[in-house]
Design a protein around this motif. Structure first.
Motif, short mmCIF file in Angstrom:
data_model
loop_
_atom_site.label_atom_id
_atom_site.label_comp_id
_atom_site.label_asym_id
_atom_site.label_seq_id
_atom_site.Cartn_x
_atom_site.Cartn_y
_atom_site.Cartn_z
N ILE A 130 37.15 58.26 49.50
CA ILE A 130 37.30 59.41 48.61
C ILE A 130 36.05 60.27 48.75
CG2 ILE A 130 37.58 60.15 46.22
CD1 ILE A 130 38.87 57.35 45.70
N GLY A 131 36.20 61.42 49.34
CA GLY A 131 35.04 62.26 49.59
C GLY A 131 34.06 61.54 50.50
N ASP A 132 32.81 61.42 50.06
CA ASP A 132 31.79 60.79 50.90
C ASP A 132 31.57 59.32 50.58
OD1 ASP A 132 30.69 61.36 48.41
OD2 ASP A 132 28.69 61.79 49.20
N VAL A 133 32.47 58.71 49.82
CA VAL A 133 32.29 57.29 49.44
C VAL A 133 33.49 56.47 49.91
CG1 VAL A 133 33.27 57.65 47.14
CG2 VAL A 133 31.79 55.69 47.55
N TYR A 134 33.20 55.29 50.42
CA TYR A 134 34.23 54.32 50.80
C TYR A 134 34.20 53.21 49.76
CZ TYR A 134 36.32 50.39 53.38
OH TYR A 134 37.08 49.31 53.76
N ILE A 135 35.36 52.89 49.18
CA ILE A 135 35.45 51.91 48.09
C ILE A 135 36.36 50.77 48.52
CG2 ILE A 135 36.02 51.54 45.66
CD1 ILE A 135 35.76 54.57 45.25
N ARG A 136 35.87 49.54 48.35
CA ARG A 136 36.68 48.36 48.64
C ARG A 136 36.42 47.32 47.56
NH1 ARG A 136 33.57 44.42 51.48
NH2 ARG A 136 31.47 45.20 51.98
N ASN A 137 37.16 46.22 47.60
CA ASN A 137 36.99 45.20 46.57
C ASN A 137 37.07 43.81 47.16
OD1 ASN A 137 39.86 45.26 47.03
ND2 ASN A 137 40.13 44.14 45.09
N VAL A 138 36.51 42.86 46.42
CA VAL A 138 36.63 41.44 46.72
C VAL A 138 37.10 40.78 45.43
CG1 VAL A 138 35.42 39.32 47.38
CG2 VAL A 138 34.79 41.51 48.45
N THR A 139 38.26 40.12 45.45
CA THR A 139 38.80 39.57 44.21
C THR A 139 38.18 38.22 43.87
OG1 THR A 139 40.66 38.54 45.38
CG2 THR A 139 41.00 40.76 44.51
N THR A 140 38.09 37.95 42.56
CA THR A 140 37.68 36.64 42.05
C THR A 140 38.65 36.27 40.93
OG1 THR A 140 36.17 37.56 40.38
CG2 THR A 140 35.25 37.11 42.57
N ASP A 141 38.60 35.00 40.49
CA ASP A 141 39.49 34.55 39.42
C ASP A 141 38.87 34.85 38.06
OD1 ASP A 141 40.97 33.58 41.52
OD2 ASP A 141 40.29 31.51 41.29
N ILE A 142 39.71 34.80 37.05
CA ILE A 142 39.23 35.14 35.71
C ILE A 142 39.77 34.14 34.70
CG2 ILE A 142 41.13 36.69 35.06
CD1 ILE A 142 38.97 38.65 34.06
N ARG A 143 38.95 33.77 33.70
CA ARG A 143 39.38 32.82 32.67
C ARG A 143 40.42 33.44 31.75
NH1 ARG A 143 33.98 31.88 32.24
NH2 ARG A 143 33.95 33.18 30.40
N ARG A 144 41.23 32.59 31.17
CA ARG A 144 42.24 33.06 30.22
C ARG A 144 41.67 33.20 28.82
NH1 ARG A 144 47.36 32.75 32.44
NH2 ARG A 144 47.48 31.57 34.39
N THR A 145 40.53 32.54 28.53
CA THR A 145 39.95 32.61 27.19
C THR A 145 38.45 32.81 27.31
OG1 THR A 145 39.56 30.22 27.10
CG2 THR A 145 41.67 31.01 26.27
N PHE A 146 37.79 33.07 26.17
CA PHE A 146 36.35 33.24 26.14
C PHE A 146 35.64 31.92 26.44
CE2 PHE A 146 37.24 36.72 22.88
CZ PHE A 146 37.12 37.72 23.83
N GLY A 147 34.35 32.00 26.69
CA GLY A 147 33.52 30.83 26.84
C GLY A 147 33.63 30.20 28.21
N ASP A 148 32.99 29.07 28.36
CA ASP A 148 32.92 28.38 29.65
C ASP A 148 33.80 27.14 29.67
OD1 ASP A 148 29.50 29.26 29.95
OD2 ASP A 148 31.17 30.06 31.10
N ASP A 149 34.86 27.10 28.85
CA ASP A 149 35.74 25.94 28.78
C ASP A 149 36.42 25.72 30.13
OD1 ASP A 149 37.55 23.98 28.29
OD2 ASP A 149 38.67 25.08 26.74
N PRO A 150 36.10 24.61 30.83
CA PRO A 150 36.68 24.39 32.16
C PRO A 150 38.18 24.11 32.11
CG PRO A 150 35.46 22.46 31.46
CD PRO A 150 35.19 23.52 30.44
N ASN A 151 38.71 23.81 30.90
CA ASN A 151 40.12 23.51 30.77
C ASN A 151 40.95 24.73 30.35
OD1 ASN A 151 39.72 20.67 31.29
ND2 ASN A 151 38.89 20.50 29.22
#
Length: 272
Positions: A130-151
């Motif tokens: 877009i114009g003078d910038v090239y934009i791309r992405n790398v996906t990662t996973d996301i938790r379903r709830t707050f906090g660091d609950d591994p379950n």
């Protein structure tokens, strides 16, 4: 007629190669830099250096930074419409962790709205110039709830690390990152000269986890975001003494390839 056949074949070959070139993936200068042998400068980077200019990066709030390119393109990261500054952006990127990172009803005058999640059940694939910038992405996973609950369970590819390549700079925004990155992520990201990292230590990931990622990326400039009440000295202690710290009294950083700090530096803009 026979004598004209070579010319016809040549023309057909040119048209086919031109069509292929239009369909071919856009070339990432950041990946080229990351994969280049030491002291080698990829051709694409030399071309980019010829277009070097100053990029302005402004902290608006939470995880939203505004990036103004030398060519006049304005980008807002993790855009919800709440954290604004100056004119309306031309490009907005979003992640769907919480409503403070996206909006399903952006201003209709914004021409480019880029979701960090797939709307069709597939991972988001951003590959835009877009114009003078090239934009791309790398996906990662996301938790379903707050906090660091591994379950709690994860939504695969629900977050995107957005990468903006402009004026010879590689600028990355880690988004609402919830887990450590593996070698495949780092390979897909490539080199980042400037990286925006969430340092809340709770809603995204632990300070130890984000510090490990920051150390491995070893970007010239680290811009914290998503801070809440995290003590800055606690983040600095975890990333190590090889990073300098630069406290600013303004919200905007103006930077180019020529003015990148020689020592990796955490720059704290006003309001962070």
């Amino acid at each position: 007629m026979l004598r004209s056949l070579p010319a016809v074949f040549a023309l057909l070959g040119w048209l086919m190669s031109a069509a292929f070139a239009q369909d071919a993936p856009r070339r990432s200068e950041c990946l080229a830099m990351a994969n280049a042998p030491p002291r080698a400068t990829p051709v694409g980077l030399r071309d980019a250096d010829a277009r070097t200019g100053t990029v302005a990066i402004t902290y608006a709030g939470h995880s939203t930074y505004y990036i103004d390119t030398p060519g006049g393109v304005r980008i807002a990261t993790d855009y919800s419409g709440v954290y604004t500054t100056g004119r309306l952006p031309d490009v907005v990127t979003m992640n769907r962790a919480h409503s403070s990172h996206y909006t399903l009803f952006p201003d209709p005058h914004i021409p480019h709205v880029l979701h960090g999640w797939g709307d069709d059940g597939q991972p988001a694939r951003i590959d835009e110039r877009i114009g003078d910038v090239y934009i791309r992405n790398v996906t990662t996973d996301i938790r379903r709830t707050f906090g660091d609950d591994p379950n709690a369970g994860m939504i695969k590819d629900g977050n995107s690390i957005f990468i903006f390549e402009v004026a010879g700079l590689c600028i990355g925004h880690l988004g609402h990152l919830h887990h450590k990155l593996d070698d495949s992520h780092f390979a897909a990201i490539g080199r980042l000269d400037i990286v925006m990292v969430p340092i809340d230590g709770t809603y995204t990931m632990s300070l130890d986890g984000i510090a490990e990622i920051t150390r491995r990326l070893r970007s010239s400039v680290v811009l914290p975001m998503h801070r809440f009440m995290t003590p800055l000295d606690e983040f600095m202690r975890r990333i190590g003494q090889e990073f300098a710290v630069d406290m600013r009294t303004e919200r905007t950083l103006e930077i180019s390839r020529d003015t990148l700090p020689a020592t990796p530096t955490v720059i704290i803009l006003d309001g962070v």
